[in-house]
Each structure stands twice: as structure tokens, then as C-alpha cells.
Design an enzyme around this catalytic site. Structure first.
Site, PDB file in Angstrom:
ATOM      1  N   ASP A 340     104.950  50.731 -31.246  1.00 12.16           N
ATOM      2  CA  ASP A 340     105.674  51.888 -30.749  1.00 12.16           C
ATOM      3  C   ASP A 340     104.974  53.137 -31.273  1.00 12.16           C
ATOM      4  OD1 ASP A 340     107.818  53.247 -29.478  1.00 12.16           O
ATOM      5  OD2 ASP A 340     108.799  53.487 -31.410  1.00 12.16           O
ATOM      6  N   ASP A 654     110.814  50.742 -34.088  1.00 10.52           N
ATOM      7  CA  ASP A 654     111.907  51.179 -34.949  1.00 10.52           C
ATOM      8  C   ASP A 654     113.205  51.429 -34.192  1.00 10.52           C
ATOM      9  OD1 ASP A 654     111.143  53.386 -33.545  1.00 10.52           O
ATOM     10  OD2 ASP A 654     110.936  54.720 -35.260  1.00 10.52           O
ATOM     11  N   ASP A 658     113.355  48.650 -28.990  1.00 15.18           N
ATOM     12  CA  ASP A 658     112.278  47.735 -29.380  1.00 15.18           C
ATOM     13  C   ASP A 658     112.784  46.328 -29.712  1.00 15.18           C
ATOM     14  OD1 ASP A 658     110.322  49.772 -29.241  1.00 15.18           O
ATOM     15  OD2 ASP A 658     110.903  50.483 -31.220  1.00 15.18           O
TER      16      ASP A 658
END
Length: 914
Positions: A340, A654, A658
Site C-alpha cells: 500500500d 494498514d 487492505d
């Protein structure tokens, strides 16, 4: 008959594109009004739709969790060994083996099933209370009682409890980072957006679990419970099956092979001894049992678990917390890391990187909210104390950035670089810029007190403040305005030149600079100033024209410095890094360029991903490194596409968005500091410091763990092989067994385990991060390892049988001969331990001979245990051992030295022919 309702989470009916409908159309479809539902209608809908809670999955019963731990062939091998020892009348040894099984099962129970708590973590994100219009009155209710059609009221600080379609907004901003990965709060509006708009672009919608950071809004509930976007992520998590790991697959295969070989060899031995050689059936059966005991590496599962646990401890020291043991080793063969962007590769702290003035650019060093970093014009740093003379326009811009600002920066207890933001991230970046320019925002606010404010509104796209002038003049007030560049350019007639004097505005040149900043992925804000007679009301009309443009600021969530080095290190180790983010394409490409990702290839957007079928996506992921505007299902598809190509995937993230991909990946890596609880619980590993660089350290440790596991296997299997060969020779030639089955158990479970344990602590080899990733299908028993196992097994068999036959021929009793064979086996193990620490490098070095303190301690423990085995009367009674004179002990040691010499010669030949 009740009116039709929106689709429930378990319905197959398509959900309307609420974001694309006009507010009145949404109310009509939901059979509600802008004044809300009646209490009776709400109760009826609650009965139909159920409470606004995410569905809970029933916990797995303890007995089933325990039973799952026995779904491991090596565990069954251990249990078979225990049954065999009971059959031959040695209950103590059976207790030892069962204790090993209990240890493995206990560790597995502790580590198993934690990822399923991700649903509970998501459930906790739903707001417990909500403000809703019922019977024409605004009331506060339990969020679980919200139903589709309710009209809710939200203000700054509220966490949304359901998915809503906004009907009225006033300066409304919502932080959707946990859901979409957007790095800054999103402006909301009541107007519909295109049907094909991605999740992060649906400005007319609010989603459960997101946080209102500014303004107020009124909206109609369109989805509750599992029908919300948060619930959809929960369903994705439920649909994601548990993944296995290369090590688990390899060890399962190894266990199957060991089992088949042992059973086949024991059966052939029994048939040969009883049928061919005519030996008594009971004696032949006991010989077959002895062979099975000799061939089973009873300590291997326990040592494998302990080796992984040691890897966990090492990673914890480097700020990586492993929640599932096999993930430690899996990191060693990761081929792709999907990361990410926001908060993982970047700091999740907005930073001004560049200032555009009428006379040129000023680069701003430093990242985050810490006010450290130089202001550079070209390569020349500007001194804050001299800005009034060297760059008055820059000083004016810094003053405007500090004054037209509602945020606050507070220094934490972590030192000079520990600053915490209270307020909007963009305004925090502007405060940091002002402080880098030498200004004290608090003191400046006291010297130029605010006398008026026009808050930011999404329709007007600017914020303005009025301040009493610093020169004490009471007839005029200073105005500072910040906002969207295109809006402020329309409000300005002049610009501030290099000397701080107004000049006619060059609108085209400024518009070009705005475009350049945007192409670099920066969010652009303009800052303007003006004056107003003190008697004139401070209104939007008063600031609508004749402003002076001071400059532009280019703001971005910058990449972490350590992330740049970590990405380079991963690529040097043959690991590809891919960025998957919910942020905009331009921003994602700009950050990727700074990190060295992408190699010039275009980024793939969420819409493009949706347009590709699975086969096309598998091809696309091979050449594309940057994926933007990705929704949770896109991230999940990308992980699965990479896995379908044969890659071992680590996914970092995070946010709640996700979590499904974290669970589906071979190794899910969550951020511990800024990560959501849902992400942490879905992941196999959590980074305590949120640093992407920690992943590189974790990969290094993962490769070390695999190296050490291979050393353990290469150490243990030849011991079993040597014991088995010596027993086979004895039966084939009709001779007595050189080592009794119970003595074999002693060696396998005590001496061998004590020595093999230290291999789990072996330090990292120098070239571990210069090798390409291990191929996932590569067998743990490579051709070289098989050769080494065969050679050492033969050496051990010769040593065991040789000293046994020599002792008998020399007239020693059988118990002395067997004790000598056992001590010779242990001596060969000790010297082999020094050799196996370096599979190909020479061991005749001072470091190799000396070993680590743990190696020397293990040797001392093994020698002490063997002395107990040989000379303690109670051990002689249990194991049939006998005391040995010193010359026989010297003979055992000599056999060990001979094994080490032969292996060092073999290593030298291999190096010479390589």
C-alpha cells in the site's frame, strides 16, 4: 404489502448506484422523505433488515482446533513412534515422544485462527450511536437500530454508522483513508457523480466506519450491516481461504516420503528376516520396529517449530511481530511485495515540497510535520533570518500559510522530530513550512490577531481570514486567502514580485505552473493576500476580487527515506515491489518514480483492472508495478493473479481496505502503529514501527531461518540414515543389532536434538540478500543435500557397525559393544555439527573450530548427557548401557575426527570442481 426495499447483503438483486442518483430519486426508491421515518416504519424495517451489525461467524470449537493440529503427517509419525515404544515396553520413551507432540499442538493452537478476528475488528469500527430524524425530531439512537431510509445527521468528529447518500452538506470533509487509501480528507457534496465512479471518487456518498473531520452533513441511509462497503469487505474476508506456505508443503511432502520409506523398509526387513533367513518371527518383528524407530526423525517437528520460533524472536527484535510461525520461513522465498502507498511507503504526513513564486521555485527539504529542513533556491539555502531581505515574497507566503490556518502542531516527547498534528493534514503541512521559514505560528497569531474568518466551503473552494495589521494601523485589515489555484487566480488581479511589490498578474504563466505541479503528483494550493477597510464587513463579496497572488505550494505525502533504500535492497535480492493504492493515478506515479518503481511503465487504474479478465490481469501484473484507485476486491484480484503466476506474495497495508488481500497473500504484513486493527488481525506479520524497511530485514531473517532449517535436516537425517543402515546390515547378515531400539530413541530424542537445536541460532550468512529468491517449488532436499545425507549416513553406518564389530571381536561384552557404538554415534554427531554449519565452506577455520558460544554449550550438554548414559547406574538399568574405559572413549572420538576429515575433503573437492 410493504414497499420494495433495497437489496440485502445476502440478496442476488443488484444494488442501485446510489451515488449516481439525484437525492430526490434516492428518497423515492427508499420510500422515505427528507424529514425521516416514523418510529413505526423504522421498527418494521428493522424487523425486515435486521440490526446494523456485521455478521459474526461462529467460533471454531476447541476440539476441532485441536484436531486440526493433528492434520500433519509428521505428528502422526511421532505418535506412531510413541506407539512403537509402548509396544516394545519402554513407557518412559513414549512419554517423551508424546510430550513433543503436546508441545507442537500447543504452539499451533496459540498461533492458529487469529486472522479470523479481522471481522470483529471491522465490527468495532461501526459507531455505537447515531443522530437520526424520527417522527420529525432529531434523536440519538443505538447505531444498531439504523435502517435503510433513515435520515442521519453527521458533524465533525462523528464516525459514520452506515452507508449514506448525502442530501445536504456544509463544508463536509470525511477521512476515508482506512477504506480507500486516500491520504487526505475528501470533500463531500450532494450532487450525483457518474455511475462508473470508483469508490474513492463517490463524493456524494459516506461509508460506514469513516470519520467526519470537518463540517456537517445530512444524508439518507442506503445500506446497513453486511450490505455496507465495510460489510462487503467482511464478506471478502470470509471468502478468502487460508493459505499454506512453501515450508508447510515441503515438510508435509518430506513427512510422507519418510513414512512411506520407513514402512516399506520395515516390511521388507521383516519379510526378509523371517521368510528368507528363517529368523524367529518375534526377533524379526523387533528388528523391524528398531528400524522404524531408527529411521523416524522424532525430534524434527519440534526443532522445526523451535527454529521458526527463534526466527520470530529475532524479527521481534527488529520490530517485526510474527503472528503465524510458518510466515517466518515464507518470507525467505517471497518473490513479490505488494505494498500500500499511504502510511506504508509514504509517511501519511502531508509535506510542502516546493513553493512557486513570481521569480522562481523554492525547494523545501524535510518530510513530515517536523520543522526541520532547508529552503533552497537552486542549490543555495535561504537563511530564515534574512528572508525579509532575500525573499520577501517567500516570507509573505509563509505568514499567510500560518495565519490562514486552523491546525496546530504539538511537539511530542520523542525528540526534535516528534511532532503531532491537531487538525487538517494540509494545514499541518503549511504550518510546518511557516516554521521552516523561521516563523512562530503562536507568536504570529498574537501579533496579528484574527478578527474574521470565512471557513472553507466546497462550493467556494477557499478559506479566508482577516487580521489586525502588524503596523498598528486601525483603518485597514489584512486579508489572507488560501484555496484551489484556479479559484484564486480568478480572484486576483496582481502578483507579488521578487521584491514584495504588486505587479500585474500573469495568469497564463501561473496556470502553467499549476499544471506542472499537478503532473508531479502534488496537491496545489494558492495563497493570496489583500487589504480591506476596517469598517467594511468581512464577507465573500469583499474578498472576491483585486487580491494579490503571493504564490503556490506543492504538497504531497512524501515517501519514507528508509523505504527508498528498502525498495532498492529488495530489488537487489531479486524481489519485485509493486504499489497498490486507492490514491489518484498521477499521485501514485509520482511517488513510484521517487521510490524507483514502475520503470517508466504506465500505472493501471481500478477501472482498467475491472475491464481485464483473469487471464489478461495475470499478464498485466508481470509488467505493471503501480496500481491506483484500487478497491478492496481489486487488491484481492491482484494478489491472486500474482499467485496464479507462481509468485510468493507478501502484501503490506494498514487500512481496512487492505484486510482481504492481507489474508489472501502468502504473507500479510500490517502496519502496527498507524494500521487499523482489522488489518493487523488479518495479517501474518505486523510491523511495530510501520517502516517498509523492516520488511527487508524480515526477508533477511526469513532466508536465514530456511538456511538453518536445511542445516537441521541435513544434520538429523544422516543420523537416522546411519542407524537404519547399521540395523539393515545386521539383519541381512544375521547379526545382532549394534544399537538397541531404546538406545536409538535416546540418541534421536536427546543427544541429536540438543545438538541440532543450536543450528536454529546460526547467524545470517553474508550473501543472504544477494541471492535471488528461492523457487517456491524447490525441494528442501536438493540434490546436494541428498548427496550429503547419503554420504554422511554411510560414514555413520561404517562407524557404528565398525566399532561394534571391533569391540565384539576384541572380546568385550555385548552391552559394552553397544554402548561403544552409541558413544561413537554421538561423537560423530558432534564433529559433524561443526561441519554442517558450513555446507560448502571449510570448517577448519578458527571461527569454525571455535563455533559460537551456543555450539560449545550444546557440545558440553551432549557430552554430559552421554556421560550420564554411560556411567549412571539407573541409566544403565533403563538403556542397557555399560561403563567404558578411557581408550574406548578415545576410539569414539577418533571416529568423529575421521568423519570431519572426510567431509572437509569432500567440500574441498566440490569447491575445486565448481
Amino acid at each position: 404489502m410493504p414497499p420494495p426495499e433495497p437489496a440485502r447483503a445476502d440478496d442476488s438483486r443488484p444494488t442501485p448506484a446510489w451515488h449516481a442518483l439525484e437525492g430526490d430519486a434516492v428518497l423515492q426508491q427508499l420510500h422515505t422523505t427528507a424529514h425521516g421515518l416514523s418510529a413505526a416504519d423504522a421498527t418494521a424495517r428493522l424487523e425486515r433488515h435486521g440490526e446494523n451489525r456485521l455478521a459474526d461467524t461462529p467460533p471454531v470449537p476447541l476440539w476441532r482446533r485441536v484436531a486440526r493440529q493433528f492434520d500433519n503427517l509428521l505428528i502422526w509419525v511421532l505418535l506412531a513412534a510413541a506407539a512403537i515404544t509402548v509396544a516394545i515396553g519402554h513407557g518412559i520413551d513414549a512419554v517423551v515422544i508424546v510430550a513433543v507432540v503436546v508441545l507442537n499442538v500447543t504452539i499451533g493452537l496459540i498461533q492458529e485462527g487469529k486472522a479470523e478476528r479481522a471481522l470483529a475488528a471491522i465490527r468495532n469500527l461501526l459507531a455505537p450511536r447515531a443522530h437520526v430524524w424520527r417522527d420529525g425530531h432529531l434523536v440519538e439512537i443505538d447505531a444498531a437500530h439504523l435502517v435503510p431510509g433513515d435520515i442521519v445527521q453527521a458533524a465533525a468528529g462523528d464516525s459514520l454508522a452506515a452507508d449514506v447518500r448525502w442530501l445536504q452538506v456544509h463544508e463536509l470533509q470525511v477521512d476515508e483513508a482506512a477504506l480507500t487509501g486516500e491520504s487526505v480528507p475528501v470533500d463531500k457534496r450532494a450532487d450525483p457523480v457518474p455511475t462508473e465512479a470508483m469508490l474513492g471518487d463517490r463524493r456524494s456518498m459516506g461509508y460506514a466506519g469513516t470519520l467526519v473531520t470537518r463540517g456537517q452533513g445530512r444524508g439518507v441511509v442506503v445500506a446497513t450491516a453486511m450490505a455496507t462497503e465495510m460489510g462487503r469487505i467482511g464478506r471478502l474476508l470470509q471468502d478468502v481461504g487460508d493459505t499454506t506456505t512453501p515450508l508447510v508443503r515441503q515438510m508435509a511432502q518430506l513427512g510422507r516420503w519418510i513414512t512411506l520409506v520407513v514402512l516399506a523398509a520395515a516390511a521388507l526387513l521383516f519379510v526378509f528376516g523371517w521368510w528368507v533367513r528363517g529368523l524367529p518371527a518375534l526377533d524379526t518383528f523387533m528388528a523391524a520396529v528398531g528400524l522404524a524407530v531408527a529411521a523416524i526423525p522424532e525430534g524434527l517437528p519440534a526443532i522445526m517449530t523451535i527454529t521458526l520460533a527463534i526466527g520470530v524472536q529475532r524479527m521481534a527484535q527488529r520490530r517485526a511481530i510474527v503472528r503465524r510461525l510458518p510466515a517466518v520461513e515464507t518470507l525467505g522465498c517471497v518473490t513479490v511485495i505488494c505494498s500500500d502507498k499511504t502510511g506504508t511507503l509514504t509517511r501519511n504526513e502531508m509535506t510542502v515540497q516546493q513553493v512557486v513564486l513570481a521569480d522562481g521555485l523554492v525547494d523545501v527539504e524535510g518530510v513530515g510535520y517536523a520543522p526541520t529542513g532547508a529552503l533552497l533556491r537552486g542549490d543555495v539555502p535561504l537563511q530564515p533570518a534574512e528572508l525579509w531581505r532575500e525573499a520577501p515574497a517567500l516570507l509573505a507566503l509563509a505568514e499567510g500559510a500560518a495565519l490562514c490556518n486552523d491546525a496546530e502542531l504539538l511537539q511530542g516527547e520523542g525528540g526534535a522530530n516528534d511532532w503531532r498534528l491537531s487538525g487538517d493534514p494540509t494545514e499541518g503541512a503549511l504550518l510546518t513550512l511557516a516554521m521552516k521559514a523561521g516563523l512562530d505560528p503562536v507568536r504570529l497569531a498574537e501579533e496579528r490577531p484574527r478578527v474574521g474568518v470565512l471557513p472553507f466551503e466546497s462550493e467556494r473552494r477557499y478559506m479566508a481570514t482577516a487580521h489586525r495589521r502588524g503596523d498598528g494601523a486601525a483603518t485597514r485589515i489584512d486579508i489572507w486567502v488560501k484555496g484551489a489555484p484556479e479559484r484564486l487566480l480568478a480572484m486576483c488581479s496582481h502578483e507579488l514580485d521578487a521584491h514584495g511589490r504588486p505587479q500585474p498578474l500573469r495568469r497564463a504563466e501561473w496556470a502553467d505552473q499549476v499544471e506542472r505541479q499537478a503532473r508531479q503528483g502534488r496537491r496545489v494550493l494558492a495563497i493570496a493576500t489583500g487589504t480591506l477597510p476596517s469598517h467594511r464587513p468581512f464577507t465573500h463579496d469583499a474578498v472576491a476580487g483585486d487580491l494579490v497572488l503571493v504564490g503556490l505550494v506543492g504538497i504531497i505525502d512524501p515517501p519514507r527515506e528508509e523505504a527508498k533504500a528498502a525498495v532498492a535492497q529488495c530489488r537487489a535480492a531479486g524481489i519485485r515491489v509493486k504499489m497498490i493504492t486507492g490514491d489518484h493515478v498521477v499521485t501514485a506515479r509520482a511517488i513510484a518514480h521517487q521510490l524507483g518503481l514502475g520503470s517508466g511503465a504506465p500505472a493501471l487504474s481500478g477501472q482498467a483492472i475491472e475491464a481485464l479478465d483473469d487471464a489478461a490481469l495475470r499478464e498485466a501484473v508481470q509488467t505493471t508495478d503501480v496500481f491506483a484507485r484500487a478497491a478492496p476486491e481489486h487488491k484481492l484480484r491482484l494478489v491472486r493473479a500474482l499467485q496464479a503466476n507462481g509468485d510468493i506474495v507478501a502484501m503490506t497495508g494498514d487500512g481496512v481496505n487492505d484486510a482481504p488481500a492481507l489474508k489472501a497473500a502468502d504473507v500479510g504484513v500490517a502496519m502496527g502503529h498507524k494500521g487499523t486493527e482489522a488489518a493487523k488481525r488479518a495479517a501474518a506479520m505486523v510491523l511495530a514501527d510501520d517502516h517498509f524497511a523492516t520488511i527487508a530485514h524480515a526477508v533477511e531473517e526469513g532466508r536465514t531461518v530456511y538456511d538453518n532449517l536445511r542445516k537441521v535436516i541435513t544434520f538429523l537425517l544422516p543420523i537416522n540414515g546411519g542407524e537404519s543402515i547399521s540395523l539393515l546390515v545386521a539383519v541381512l547378515f544375521g547379526l545382532a543389532l549394534p544399537i538397541a531400539p531404546v538406545q536409538i530413541l535416546w540418541v534421536n530424542m536427546v543427544s541429536s536434538v540438543a545438538l541440532a537445536m543450536v543450528l536454529a541460532f546460526e547467524p545470517t550468512e553474508a550473501d543472504v540478500m544477494r541471492r535471488p529468491p528461492r523457487q517456491p517449488g524447490e525441494p528442501i532436499l536438493s540434490r546436494f543435500v541428498l548427496w550429503r545425507i547419503g554420504l554422511v549416513s554411510a560414514l555413520f553406518a561404517v562407524g557404528i557397525f565398525g566399532v561394534y564389530r571391533w569391540a565384539l571381536d576384541a572380546g568385550h561384552p555385548a552391552d559394552v559393544a553397544q554402548t561403544l557404538a552409541v558413544n561413537t554415534l554421538v561423537a560423530m554427531e558432534i564433529f559433524y555439527l561443526f561441519s554442517v554449519r558450513y555446507l560448502k565452506a571449510p570448517s577448519f577455520t578458527w571461527t569454525g573450530v571455535r563455533g559460537t558460544p551456543r555450539v560449545l554449550a550444546a557440545v558440553a550438554v551432549a557430552c554430559g548427557l552421554q556421560a550420564l548414559f554411560t556411567y549412571a547406574p539407573f541409566m544403565q538399568g533403563w538403556f542397557g548401557s555399560a561403563a567404558l574405559p578411557l581408550p574406548l572413549l578415545a576410539l569414539s572420538a577418533g571416529a568423529g575426527v575421521a568423519v570431519l576429515a572426510v567431509l572437509e575433503l569432500e567440500k574441498a573437492l566440490l569447491r575445486a570442481t565448481r
